[in-house]
Design a protein around this motif. Structure first.
Motif, short mmCIF file in Angstrom:
data_model
loop_
_atom_site.label_atom_id
_atom_site.label_comp_id
_atom_site.label_asym_id
_atom_site.label_seq_id
_atom_site.Cartn_x
_atom_site.Cartn_y
_atom_site.Cartn_z
N HIS A 144 0.84 -1.19 0.00
CA HIS A 144 0.00 0.00 0.00
C HIS A 144 0.88 1.25 0.00
O HIS A 144 1.93 1.30 0.64
N ASP A 145 0.45 2.24 -0.77
CA ASP A 145 1.19 3.49 -0.92
C ASP A 145 2.64 3.24 -1.32
O ASP A 145 3.58 3.84 -0.78
N LEU A 146 2.82 2.35 -2.29
CA LEU A 146 4.17 2.01 -2.74
C LEU A 146 4.78 3.14 -3.56
O LEU A 146 4.11 3.72 -4.42
N ASN A 147 6.04 3.42 -3.32
CA ASN A 147 6.80 4.35 -4.15
C ASN A 147 7.64 3.50 -5.08
O ASN A 147 8.77 3.12 -4.77
N LYS A 148 7.07 3.19 -6.25
CA LYS A 148 7.73 2.27 -7.17
C LYS A 148 9.12 2.76 -7.57
O LYS A 148 10.08 1.99 -7.60
N GLU A 149 9.22 4.04 -7.86
CA GLU A 149 10.50 4.59 -8.31
C GLU A 149 11.57 4.46 -7.23
O GLU A 149 12.71 4.06 -7.51
N GLU A 150 11.20 4.76 -5.99
CA GLU A 150 12.18 4.70 -4.91
C GLU A 150 12.58 3.25 -4.60
O GLU A 150 13.76 2.95 -4.38
#
Length: 397
Positions: free
Chosen positions: A360-366
């Motif tokens: 949940h609320d993943l920061n794919k780029e990071e």
């Protein structure tokens, strides 16, 4: 003789399996149901609800030591005998099995998939596995999935050697089912319930989804549904869907609305095992599930399976890369599995890392950026990878 349909109830302790079973018996509308309870604790079924001619049978968990040293729970021997005995009586129309709260559903399902030659029992000829039901406690799920407890930490293990974690067990039960019942929804506010529902749908996108307060369901949703298919159930987990069906194009707007997302991390360079190990030890808490194949430079001959559920993460060798096999074996596999040949790299063969991350609320780029930093660097690419620092020190034959 028609084969008797069998429904199996799974779910962690306190989720509401027994309440569901009592509701089934209370509303059976004359259906002759036999009940098998696999539980090491005291039976708390309302015995007045069990019909004459149905009855309650009880089996105990047995421990089987696998070749890799793991301890696995299985119902197999006792369950085979009990189901055969009930089916041969000829006066039962439905069998319902309540498995223990610490039981994994796959071994139960396997019991119904083949003939046991040692015992001379073939359940496939007298009954059919009809529905695998998993009950989830809406109030406790998020707490338990984030827990670092092993089953033995809560005095729930089958023995002191039981190394299973609570989070692993919850995921196993969710990923292998036809019907997923989210129970105790009255104990959770609507926003949290919506987020939980979408997490569960991401983990298990195929199963029928039912929300309940006191495990009250329509019997047609859990009995004689004809839903179970072993191959379908084995491949129903969300991480498998992501890997095989292409990721983002299959995301639903409702899932994205509540911040539940997933993506596939895929690279043709190997990980430095020490750096990946450090990343796993400090994995973002909002990653609920990750699973797939990993290429480690220090173990260049074998593909490794990464499997994470909540706070627990495990990585271990599972098979040799095709490119590491001798020429005859390679040729045979490439002829039998054209998809391997289609994905063949001129330099690295079939070696690659490919795993799904769900949360949940993943920061794919990071997350992708931090994982990329764990890969072999340009300075290390020409080194002897076997000399690199190794956090695992597996002895491979």
């Amino acid at each position: 003789m028609d084969k008797i349909p069998v429904t199996v109830l799974s779910g962690y302790l306190g989720s509401g399996k027994t309440t569901l079973l009592n509701n089934i018996l209370k509303n059976r509308d004359g259906l002759k149901i036999a009940v098998i309870v696999n539980d090491m604790s005291e039976i708390n079924i309302d015995k007045d609800l069990v019909i004459e001619g149905g009855g309650i049978s009880r089996t105990d968990e047995k421990l089987v030591e696998l070749s890799n040293g793991c301890i696995c729970c299985t119902l197999r021997e006792d369950l085979l005998k009990e189901v055969e005995k009930i089916a041969k009586r000829g006066d039962v129309e439905q069998i319902v099995i309540e498995s223990t709260g610490i039981s994994e559903p796959v071994p139960v399902a396997q019991t119904f998939s083949y003939m046991d030659e040692e015992l001379g029992i073939d359940l496939t000829s007298i009954c059919r596995l009809d529905t695998m039901v998993t009950v989830v406690d809406a109030y406790r799920f998020i707490h338990d999935i984030k827990s670092e407890d092993l089953l033995v930490d809560r005095d729930q293990g089958t023995s002191e050697d039981d190394e299973r974690s609570i989070s692993d067990l919850l995921i196993d039960q969710i990923e292998f089912c036809d019907v997923l019942i989210l129970n105790k929804t009255d104990l959770v506010n609507q926003e949290d319930l919506n987020q939980l529902e979408n997490i569960l749908r991401k983990l298990q996108p195929t199963a029928q989804f039912i929300k309940t307060k006191y495990a009250e369901v329509d019997l047609k949703d859990v009995l004689n549904t004809k839903l179970f298919d072993f191959e379908k159930a084995t491949n129903s987990a969300g991480w498998i869907k992501e890997l095989t069906e292409g990721g983002h194009e299959h995301h639903t707007p409702e899932t994205e609305e509540y911040g539940i997302s997933s993506f596939v991390y895929k690279r043709r360079l190997p990980f430095h095992a020490s750096r990946l190990n450090e990343w796993m030890e400090n994995m973002p808490e909002n990653i609920v599930r990750s699973k797939g194949i990993v290429w480690l430079a220090q173990y260049n001959q074998v593909a490794c399976l990464l499997s994470q559920a909540g706070s627990f993460v495990n990585i271990h060798p599972v098979t040799y890369w095709v490119d590491a096999m001798n020429e005859a074996e390679q040729q045979k596999i490439l002829e039998e599995r054209p998809e391997v040949k289609d994905n063949w790299d001129p330099e690295y063969g079939d070696r690659e890392s490919q795993f799904v991350i769900i949360g949940h609320d993943l920061n794919k780029e990071e997350i992708t950026k931090t994982l990329d930093k764990c890969l072999i660097s340009t300075q290390e690419i020409d080194q002897d990878w076997s000399t690199l620092n190794d956090p695992y020190k597996w002895v491979l034959s």
